[in-house]
Motif scaffolding. Structure first.
Motif, PDB file in Angstrom:
ATOM      1  N   GLY A 132       0.820  -1.208   0.000  1.00 18.68           N
ATOM      2  CA  GLY A 132       0.000   0.000   0.000  1.00 18.68           C
ATOM      3  C   GLY A 132       0.847   1.247   0.000  1.00 18.68           C
ATOM      4  N   LEU A 286      -4.702  -8.347   2.536  1.00 15.00           N
ATOM      5  CA  LEU A 286      -5.139  -7.009   2.141  1.00 15.00           C
ATOM      6  C   LEU A 286      -6.649  -6.922   1.946  1.00 15.00           C
ATOM      7  CD1 LEU A 286      -2.344  -5.895  -0.363  1.00 15.00           C
ATOM      8  CD2 LEU A 286      -2.561  -5.381   2.069  1.00 15.00           C
ATOM      9  N   GLN A 287      -7.308  -8.081   1.823  1.00 14.11           N
ATOM     10  CA  GLN A 287      -8.763  -8.085   1.714  1.00 14.11           C
ATOM     11  C   GLN A 287      -9.437  -8.060   3.077  1.00 14.11           C
ATOM     12  OE1 GLN A 287     -10.296  -7.742  -1.233  1.00 14.11           O
ATOM     13  NE2 GLN A 287      -8.236  -7.658  -2.098  1.00 14.11           N
ATOM     14  N   SER A 288      -8.639  -8.256   4.118  1.00  9.01           N
ATOM     15  CA  SER A 288      -9.176  -8.280   5.473  1.00  9.01           C
ATOM     16  C   SER A 288      -9.619  -6.883   5.902  1.00  9.01           C
ATOM     17  CB  SER A 288      -8.109  -8.814   6.442  1.00  9.01           C
ATOM     18  OG  SER A 288      -8.396  -8.447   7.771  1.00  9.01           O
ATOM     19  N   LYS A 289     -10.808  -6.784   6.454  1.00  9.13           N
ATOM     20  CA  LYS A 289     -11.300  -5.495   6.932  1.00  9.13           C
ATOM     21  C   LYS A 289     -10.405  -4.952   8.045  1.00  9.13           C
ATOM     22  CE  LYS A 289     -15.433  -3.118   8.645  1.00  9.13           C
ATOM     23  NZ  LYS A 289     -14.709  -2.358   9.690  1.00  9.13           N
ATOM     24  N   ARG A 292      -7.285  -3.481   6.381  1.00  6.60           N
ATOM     25  CA  ARG A 292      -7.642  -2.252   5.669  1.00  6.60           C
ATOM     26  C   ARG A 292      -7.931  -1.110   6.642  1.00  6.60           C
ATOM     27  NH1 ARG A 292      -9.386  -2.292   0.287  1.00  6.60           N
ATOM     28  NH2 ARG A 292      -9.028  -4.270  -0.780  1.00  6.60           N
ATOM     29  N   ASP A 293      -8.670  -1.424   7.698  1.00  6.08           N
ATOM     30  CA  ASP A 293      -9.008  -0.392   8.676  1.00  6.08           C
ATOM     31  C   ASP A 293      -7.770   0.105   9.404  1.00  6.08           C
ATOM     32  OD1 ASP A 293     -11.637  -0.592   7.968  1.00  6.08           O
ATOM     33  OD2 ASP A 293     -12.271  -1.721   9.748  1.00  6.08           O
ATOM     34  N   LEU A 295      -4.633   0.121   8.370  1.00 10.23           N
ATOM     35  CA  LEU A 295      -3.806   0.946   7.494  1.00 10.23           C
ATOM     36  C   LEU A 295      -4.502   2.278   7.187  1.00 10.23           C
ATOM     37  CD1 LEU A 295      -2.270  -1.655   4.996  1.00 10.23           C
ATOM     38  CD2 LEU A 295      -1.288  -0.699   7.083  1.00 10.23           C
ATOM     39  N   ALA A 296      -5.818   2.253   7.054  1.00 11.44           N
ATOM     40  CA  ALA A 296      -6.550   3.499   6.809  1.00 11.44           C
ATOM     41  C   ALA A 296      -6.430   4.439   8.002  1.00 11.44           C
ATOM     42  CB  ALA A 296      -8.026   3.199   6.528  1.00 11.44           C
ATOM     43  N   GLU A 301      -3.447   3.465   2.217  1.00  6.07           N
ATOM     44  CA  GLU A 301      -4.350   2.876   1.239  1.00  6.07           C
ATOM     45  C   GLU A 301      -3.729   1.571   0.761  1.00  6.07           C
ATOM     46  OE1 GLU A 301      -5.854   3.826  -3.362  1.00  6.07           O
ATOM     47  OE2 GLU A 301      -4.451   5.159  -2.328  1.00  6.07           O
ATOM     48  N   VAL A 302      -4.491   0.487   0.788  1.00  7.05           N
ATOM     49  CA  VAL A 302      -3.953  -0.789   0.330  1.00  7.05           C
ATOM     50  C   VAL A 302      -3.925  -0.815  -1.191  1.00  7.05           C
ATOM     51  CG1 VAL A 302      -4.754  -1.978   2.406  1.00  7.05           C
ATOM     52  CG2 VAL A 302      -6.178  -1.995   0.349  1.00  7.05           C
TER      53      VAL A 302
END
Length: 333
Positions: A132, A286-289, A292-293, A295-296, A301-302
């Motif tokens: 990301g 990277l598909q894991s919520k 993603r959360d 890193l966000a 951003e992934v």
């Protein structure tokens, strides 16, 4: 404006480039994968101290990937020499999939920054997966006269090198980003290099410098505390952690962006099947919520994609950094 468009095209071509690999070439590699891999913990090198953005990314992905691999991913911090110490440890490690590295832009920049070149990314590493990116931000002391990018540019155009900014060091990604921005804006800023972003941030808060350029995560607590304000986020879209801060495009430079990007790499000659297995596990993570959360929340951003996409990014960025280092005569700390 040509410089901004060239920069943007370079990044997007790199991130969008995919190579086709013949099935006949993949099949033997898959067959060659050790059935027991991984049979022991996997070491992940990080060329920065614990607690920083790259360390956070490595630990987040390591925790997410460990259950699927059936082995822990152990993070080992090896800071120093602009990540070259960690890179050397990776290159010298057996190419068996048990030593990996989470790297950032330095894998593309260091061959031009350091002479003789400490490594050749085309020959010494195997790109596994892009993870990301986190945008670079320009931040100012809340008491400084610069409330936006237009005011910064106006002041800088009155007298060359009259406006100074701090960065994590010569040749760091934020330094390079501001050099690209300065050329696009037609201004000359006075660069003050530090050994890491924290001291640069401290001096801006203390009023010794008006501006600092760092990745978005590093200034977050100080922005929340009201000690710094973000003049612009150097990303194509507004940052979720700085929703009120304009992008550099909104500040008059459409198409311009500069980010710190992260990815997994392995030693050259790591079996293709192992690289493929690791790549696939990164994509699942990277598909894991949760990933993603997390890193966000760090401003990131992934960027899912193929190993070939990541290799293309490194090649394109290497060429772009080499040109900037040569033209701006940038020397490492």
């Amino acid at each position: 404006m040509a410089a901004t468009l060239t920069f943007c095209r370079s990044m997007h071509l790199a991130l969008g480039a995919f190579s086709l690999v013949a099935t006949s070439l993949i099949a033997p590699a898959v067959a060659a994968q050790p059935a027991s891999y991984p049979a022991k913990p996997v070491k992940v090198l990080v060329g920065f101290t614990a607690g920083g953005a790259v360390d956070l990314v490595a630990r987040t992905l390591g925790q997410a990937m460990s259950p699927a691999l059936g082995q822990p991913m152990v993070i080992e911090n090896k800071p120093g020499a602009g990540t070259n110490i960690a890179m050397r440890a990776l290159i010298d490690a057996p190419a068996d999939g048990y030593t990996l590295m989470v790297t950032a832009n330095s894998v593309a920049a260091n061959p031009a920054l350091f002479q003789p070149a400490p490594f050749d990314p085309e020959k010494d590493i195997a790109p596994v997966a892009l993870i990301g990116r986190v945008p670079v931000v320009i931040a100012a002391n809340t008491a400084s006269p610069y409330g936006n990018v237009a005011q910064l540019i106006s002041a800088a155009k009155q007298k060359a090198n009259s406006v100074s900014y701090g960065s994590p060091g010569n040749g760091s990604t934020p330094h390079m980003a501001i050099e690209f921005f300065s050329r696009a804006a037609g201004i000359d800023l006075q660069h003050v290099p530090y050994r890491g972003g924290s001291q640069a941030i401290t001096d801006v808060i203390g009023g010794q410098l008006p501006l600092v350029a760092v990745n978005a995560l590093e200034v977050l607590p100080h922005v929340k505390a009201g000690k710094l304000r973000v003049l612009a986020v150097l990303s194509p879209n507004r940052s979720p952690i700085y929703p009120d801060a304009p992008t550099i495009a909104e500040s008059g430079f459409p198409g311009f962006e500069a980010s710190v990007w992260y990815g997994f790499i392995a030693p050259a000659n790591t079996p293709k099947a192992i690289v493929t297995r690791l790549h696939d596990e990164v994509q699942k993570a990277l598909q894991s919520k949760e990933v993603r959360d997390r890193l966000a929340n760090a401003g990131g951003e992934v960027l899912p994609g193929s190993s070939e996409q990541f290799a293309s990014l490194i090649r394109n960025e290497r060429q772009r950094y080499a040109k900037l280092v040569r033209e701006a005569n940038i020397k490492p700390d």
